[in-house]
Design an enzyme around this catalytic site. Structure first.
Site, PDB file in Angstrom:
ATOM      1  N   ASP A 161       0.761  -1.247   0.000  1.00 12.87           N
ATOM      2  CA  ASP A 161       0.000   0.000   0.000  1.00 12.87           C
ATOM      3  C   ASP A 161       0.796   1.304   0.000  1.00 12.87           C
ATOM      4  OD1 ASP A 161      -1.790  -2.048   0.409  1.00 12.87           O
ATOM      5  OD2 ASP A 161      -2.840  -1.081   2.054  1.00 12.87           O
ATOM      6  N   GLU A 392       2.115  -9.238  11.473  1.00 11.43           N
ATOM      7  CA  GLU A 392       1.829  -8.882  10.082  1.00 11.43           C
ATOM      8  C   GLU A 392       3.124  -8.537   9.339  1.00 11.43           C
ATOM      9  OE1 GLU A 392      -0.913  -5.632   9.958  1.00 11.43           O
ATOM     10  OE2 GLU A 392      -1.078  -5.625   7.772  1.00 11.43           O
TER      11      GLU A 392
HETATM   12  C1  DGY Z   1      -5.912  -1.618   4.174  1.00 13.74           C
HETATM   13  O1  DGY Z   1      -7.019  -1.228   4.537  1.00 13.74           O
HETATM   14  O2  DGY Z   1      -4.869  -1.277   4.754  1.00 13.74           O
HETATM   15  C2  DGY Z   1      -5.804  -2.557   3.061  1.00 13.74           C
HETATM   16  O3  DGY Z   1      -4.495  -2.925   2.823  1.00 13.74           O
HETATM   17  C3  DGY Z   1      -6.440  -2.056   1.797  1.00 13.74           C
HETATM   18  O4  DGY Z   1      -6.636  -3.140   0.939  1.00 13.74           O
END
Ligand code: DGY
Length: 427
Positions: A161, A392
């Site tokens: 992201d 994570e």
């Molecule tokens: C988040 O909400 O962080 C997700 O990675 C978007 O897909």
């Protein structure tokens, strides 16, 4: 594998099982995510083949009529997550997001068939047309001019992201005056120093708004949308998955699809060269409208080995960069080059290590004969989970774990690193 770790990993996966689909982690990500689910299936394959197939089958319940497999399937409205179905407004049943994610599913299905028996082949046969339609969508809708490069239209589609790879593309995204006020939910679960910034979120939501306002018309999104970037991560994962899907087509006697996949693969291998950044010595993200390059080696750059794309001179430079970077960190592979000034070892995809990337990079390195680097990455991944937990993502310098603490794909990869998938095959 130490049976305690194995049992812990299985417990994490079972705790995140919502009956047919697995959430990445409770609270922070309460829905079914596309590539998370594919890796969950891979993890299930080490101890429950039927459940592995079920994960993929349920994932494909969210597939759009045009073949796209969305990044998230919203099976219920959960106030813990933003932006949920009321923001996306895709009008689909089940409700989903309006864009996709790295297409790992075909690779998992093929691995199950490769290591399995008749029952696996039958399940793959039923899934095949969905997998094929998904790949066709990437090759046609995300590469309408046949350049061999499948574009992403939102940083979220990369799965990485807030990587600095997208900083250039995001700079060009205008935040509209009528962007609805919003309240982030991720920051109620995770410290803000480990998540994307507000400026980035404003832009993420501006791109979503564009998609929603044009009724999720992907032709419009490709040609006129605010963000259009070539991502080595999606590109290489797509190429690898297309090769795996071609092997599956061959096994199923689907000659037409096998030939079409061969043509796509050839084009995509050539198209990948547009992402080679000679000054960096790696495949880098590149803005498809401006030609602007990202300027660092990332964990996605290292997936060239996994896709088997690149000349031997390019592989040599990538290996040299990989060695340099691994010398700088305690745990590989960082999501952004630690020698670059944008490196942030704790902020999501701007430095931290992710197990799934390590898994794919190590697979590719081992296949190319770079066994030492592959072994280092596998051992780093195991150490991270065994010493820190099923987080994570992890700090590459200290090993500290961040984000969700009981993460499905981290558990899945830990299982895969020490259990041969074929052990779950029915006798
Ligand atoms: C988040 O909400 O962080 C997700 O990675 C978007 O897909």
């Amino acid at each position: 594998m130490d049976s305690t770790i194995r049992n812990k990993a299985i417990r994490v996966m079972k705790a995140n099982d919502r009956g047919g689909f697995t959430v990445p982690t409770a609270n922070l990500y309460p829905y079914q995510w596309n590539w998370d689910s594919a890796f969950a299936a891979f993890g299930f394959a080490t101890f429950d083949r039927d459940r592995a197939w079920r994960e993929l089958e349920v994932l494909f319940e969210g597939q759009w009529a045009n073949g796209m497999l969305p990044s998230i399937i919203f099976r219920q409205n959960d106030p813990d997550y933003f932006p949920g179905p009321t923001v996306w407004q895709t009008g689909t049943e089940p409700p989903t997001t309006g864009h996709s994610q790295p297409p790992v599913a075909a690779s998992v299905a093929w691995r199950l068939v490769e290591t399995g028996g008749e029952a696996d082949l039958a399940r793959a046969q039923s899934l095949f047309s969905g997998l094929y339609a998904y790949h066709r969508w990437f090759h046609d809708v995300r590469d309408p001019d046949g350049t061999g490069l499948a574009a992403i239209t939102h940083p979220w589609e990369s799965g990485r992201d807030n990587c600095p790879d997208w900083d250039g593309g995001l700079n060009g995204v205008r935040v509209p005056d009528d962007l609805e006020p919003y309240e982030r939910r991720d920051l109620t679960h995770v410290d803000s120093s480990q998540r994307p910034t507000k400026a980035q979120y404003d832009r993420y939501l501006s791109i979503v708004k564009f998609g929603r306002d044009c009724g999720w018309n992907h032709e419009v999104i490709y040609h006129d949308g605010p963000f259009l970037v070539g991502d080595p991560g999606v590109q290489f994962i797509l190429i690898r998955a297309s090769k795996d899907l071609r092997a599956l087509a061959n096994r199923l006697g689907r000659a037409t699809e096998e030939n079409a996949l061969s043509a796509w693969i050839e084009r995509a291998e050539d198209g990948s060269q547009y992402l080679w950044n000679e000054s960096v010595g790696g495949f880098c993200a590149r803005d498809l409208r401006t030609g602007h390059f990202s300027d660092a080696v990332t964990s996605a750059s290292m997936l060239a080995f996994y896709a088997d794309v690149g000349t031997s001179a390019q592989f040599d430079r990538l290996v040299a960069n990989g060695k340099r970077i691994l010398d700088r960190v305690e745990f590989g592979f960082p999501s952004w080059d630690p020698d670059h000034d944008r490196f942030e070892p704790q902020r999501y995809w701007r430095g931290p290590v992710w197990s799934v990337m390590n898994y794919m990079i190590a697979e590719g390195l081992a296949e190319q004969g770079e066994t030492e680097m592959a072994a280092r990455l596998r051992s780093d991944t195991q150490r991270l989970t065994d010493e820190t937990g099923f987080f994570e993502y992890f700090n590459p310098l200290t090993g500290e774990g961040y984000g969700g603490g009981t993460f499905t794909w981290t558990a899945a990869i830990r299982l895969l690193l020490s259990t041969d998938v074929s052990t779950s095959r029915a006798a």
